[in-house]
Design a protein around this motif. Structure first.
Motif, PDB file in Angstrom:
ATOM      1  N   MET A 132      -3.446  10.120  -2.862  1.00  0.00           N
ATOM      2  CA  MET A 132      -4.356   9.382  -3.729  1.00  0.00           C
ATOM      3  C   MET A 132      -4.394   7.896  -3.371  1.00  0.00           C
ATOM      4  O   MET A 132      -5.457   7.270  -3.428  1.00  0.00           O
ATOM      5  N   SER A 133      -3.255   7.338  -2.997  1.00  0.00           N
ATOM      6  CA  SER A 133      -3.226   5.930  -2.575  1.00  0.00           C
ATOM      7  C   SER A 133      -4.054   5.744  -1.314  1.00  0.00           C
ATOM      8  O   SER A 133      -4.807   4.771  -1.184  1.00  0.00           O
ATOM      9  N   ALA A 134      -3.925   6.670  -0.383  1.00  0.00           N
ATOM     10  CA  ALA A 134      -4.716   6.608   0.848  1.00  0.00           C
ATOM     11  C   ALA A 134      -6.197   6.789   0.529  1.00  0.00           C
ATOM     12  O   ALA A 134      -7.055   6.123   1.121  1.00  0.00           O
ATOM     13  N   HIS A 135      -6.488   7.662  -0.413  1.00  0.00           N
ATOM     14  CA  HIS A 135      -7.867   7.905  -0.844  1.00  0.00           C
ATOM     15  C   HIS A 135      -8.496   6.618  -1.399  1.00  0.00           C
ATOM     16  O   HIS A 135      -9.682   6.346  -1.183  1.00  0.00           O
ATOM     17  N   ARG A 136      -7.687   5.819  -2.102  1.00  0.00           N
ATOM     18  CA  ARG A 136      -8.184   4.574  -2.694  1.00  0.00           C
ATOM     19  C   ARG A 136      -8.006   3.377  -1.750  1.00  0.00           C
ATOM     20  O   ARG A 136      -8.222   2.242  -2.148  1.00  0.00           O
ATOM     21  N   ASN A 137      -7.588   3.664  -0.508  1.00  0.00           N
ATOM     22  CA  ASN A 137      -7.386   2.614   0.491  1.00  0.00           C
ATOM     23  C   ASN A 137      -6.325   1.618   0.042  1.00  0.00           C
ATOM     24  O   ASN A 137      -6.458   0.403   0.217  1.00  0.00           O
ATOM     25  N   GLU A 138      -5.252   2.149  -0.527  1.00  0.00           N
ATOM     26  CA  GLU A 138      -4.161   1.306  -1.018  1.00  0.00           C
ATOM     27  C   GLU A 138      -2.968   1.373  -0.059  1.00  0.00           C
ATOM     28  O   GLU A 138      -2.785   2.347   0.660  1.00  0.00           O
ATOM     29  N   LEU A 139      -2.168   0.315  -0.081  1.00  0.00           N
ATOM     30  CA  LEU A 139      -0.976   0.252   0.753  1.00  0.00           C
ATOM     31  C   LEU A 139       0.154  -0.308  -0.095  1.00  0.00           C
ATOM     32  O   LEU A 139      -0.003  -1.342  -0.761  1.00  0.00           O
ATOM     33  N   SER A 140       1.285   0.358  -0.064  1.00  0.00           N
ATOM     34  CA  SER A 140       2.427  -0.072  -0.870  1.00  0.00           C
ATOM     35  C   SER A 140       3.111  -1.302  -0.265  1.00  0.00           C
ATOM     36  O   SER A 140       3.401  -1.345   0.932  1.00  0.00           O
ATOM     37  N   LEU A 141       3.340  -2.313  -1.093  1.00  0.00           N
ATOM     38  CA  LEU A 141       4.087  -3.504  -0.676  1.00  0.00           C
ATOM     39  C   LEU A 141       5.278  -3.657  -1.613  1.00  0.00           C
ATOM     40  O   LEU A 141       5.122  -3.927  -2.804  1.00  0.00           O
ATOM     41  N   VAL A 142       6.483  -3.447  -1.073  1.00  0.00           N
ATOM     42  CA  VAL A 142       7.708  -3.575  -1.858  1.00  0.00           C
ATOM     43  C   VAL A 142       8.478  -4.798  -1.361  1.00  0.00           C
ATOM     44  O   VAL A 142       8.852  -4.876  -0.190  1.00  0.00           O
ATOM     45  N   VAL A 143       8.674  -5.756  -2.251  1.00  0.00           N
ATOM     46  CA  VAL A 143       9.405  -6.974  -1.904  1.00  0.00           C
ATOM     47  C   VAL A 143      10.771  -6.908  -2.578  1.00  0.00           C
ATOM     48  O   VAL A 143      10.873  -6.933  -3.805  1.00  0.00           O
ATOM     49  N   THR A 144      11.817  -6.803  -1.784  1.00  0.00           N
ATOM     50  CA  THR A 144      13.179  -6.723  -2.320  1.00  0.00           C
ATOM     51  C   THR A 144      13.827  -8.103  -2.279  1.00  0.00           C
ATOM     52  O   THR A 144      13.796  -8.786  -1.257  1.00  0.00           O
ATOM     53  N   SER A 145      14.411  -8.512  -3.401  1.00  0.00           N
ATOM     54  CA  SER A 145      15.037  -9.826  -3.508  1.00  0.00           C
ATOM     55  C   SER A 145      16.357  -9.712  -4.260  1.00  0.00           C
ATOM     56  O   SER A 145      16.616  -8.722  -4.938  1.00  0.00           O
ATOM     57  N   ALA A 146      17.211 -10.744  -4.128  1.00  0.00           N
ATOM     58  CA  ALA A 146      18.509 -10.737  -4.803  1.00  0.00           C
ATOM     59  C   ALA A 146      18.339 -10.890  -6.313  1.00  0.00           C
ATOM     60  O   ALA A 146      19.128 -10.373  -7.104  1.00  0.00           O
ATOM     61  N   LYS A 147      17.305 -11.629  -6.719  1.00  0.00           N
ATOM     62  CA  LYS A 147      16.974 -11.813  -8.129  1.00  0.00           C
ATOM     63  C   LYS A 147      15.486 -11.504  -8.319  1.00  0.00           C
ATOM     64  O   LYS A 147      14.705 -11.620  -7.378  1.00  0.00           O
ATOM     65  N   ALA A 148      15.120 -11.165  -9.528  1.00  0.00           N
ATOM     66  CA  ALA A 148      13.721 -10.842  -9.812  1.00  0.00           C
ATOM     67  C   ALA A 148      12.821 -12.041  -9.491  1.00  0.00           C
ATOM     68  O   ALA A 148      13.154 -13.182  -9.810  1.00  0.00           O
ATOM     69  N   LEU A 149      11.704 -11.788  -8.828  1.00  0.00           N
ATOM     70  CA  LEU A 149      10.770 -12.846  -8.481  1.00  0.00           C
ATOM     71  C   LEU A 149       9.746 -13.042  -9.593  1.00  0.00           C
ATOM     72  O   LEU A 149       9.330 -12.072 -10.229  1.00  0.00           O
ATOM     73  N   ASP A 150       9.338 -14.286  -9.806  1.00  0.00           N
ATOM     74  CA  ASP A 150       8.292 -14.523 -10.795  1.00  0.00           C
ATOM     75  C   ASP A 150       6.949 -14.093 -10.203  1.00  0.00           C
ATOM     76  O   ASP A 150       6.803 -13.924  -8.984  1.00  0.00           O
TER      77      ASP A 150
END
Length: 214
Positions: A132-150
């Motif tokens: 479904m993500s490919a169907h909607r032309n979406e791409l997952s972006l996961v940003v991992t950090s030591a603390k939660a980013l604003d």
């Protein structure tokens, strides 16, 4: 592939016919492998033919959420002592409890039950989500950090990547994962690509240089 899936779903004619009839005219946006990929692709094609992709996706997410909140449901799906008939008889009532579902969704879960594949439900649902993500032309972006980013920082990372060739012109689905042991910096995962800018990674490289030099 059609014949392979047909062998798996002979006990549920409706889903099988839907897939077989649409296999030549409708194709999945990406190719997925493995058993979960085959089931997800078959469901995607059948749902696309009936213009029910969004409805089936909603059904699957609803069931997944229902199963996550009720440990007994998860235990039922994984229970190897129940016969296939018992699982097929029980899955209908579970679906009813999770909410009203499309006939394709109902037949799909009955197929999993008949073929002893209910333990694979979570994987199949995740694979359907990929389609479904490919169907909607979406791409997952996961940003991992030591603390939660604003939100502002996360948006800046997303905007920079959106303009890059790495995004492939797709809409980015941004999420932030917190992992204290990276110490600092960022680990950026864009689809199947990753950029490691973490402090822990830099320290590991430095330690290797030092150990190699000794």
């Amino acid at each position: 592939m059609a014949s392979r899936f047909a062998r798996l779903t002979t006990s549920v004619p409706q889903l099988t016919r839907s897939y077989a009839a649409s296999a030549q005219s409708i194709k999945a946006p990406i190719t997925l492998f493995g058993l979960d990929g085959r089931y997800a692709t078959a469901l995607y094609v059948a749902a696309a033919r009936e213009n029910a992709l969004d409805t089936v996706e909603k059904d699957l997410k609803q069931f997944q959420s229902f199963a996550a909140k009720d440990k007994q449901v998860a235990s039922f799906l994984e229970n190897p002592t129940l016969s296939r008939k018992e699982k097929k008889d029980s899955i209908a009532s579970l679906l009813a409890k999770s909410g009203k579902v499309h006939n394709l969704t109902k037949n799909f879960f009955e197929t999993l039950a008949e073929n002893g594949r209910l333990p694979e439900s979570a994987k199949v649902i995740d694979s359907f989500g990929e389609l479904m993500s490919a169907h909607r032309n979406e791409l997952s972006l996961v940003v991992t950090s030591a603390k939660a980013l604003d939100k502002a920082t996360l948006n800046k990372v997303a905007e920079a990547l959106q303009k890059s060739q790495l995004a492939e012109g797709k809409k980015l689905l941004v999420s932030n994962k917190v992992k204290p042991d990276i110490l600092g910096g960022l680990l950026v995962e864009l689809g199947d690509k990753s950029i490691d800018l973490t402090v822990s990674s830099k320290l590991a490289k430095l330690n290797k240089l030092v150990s190699d030099a000794v």
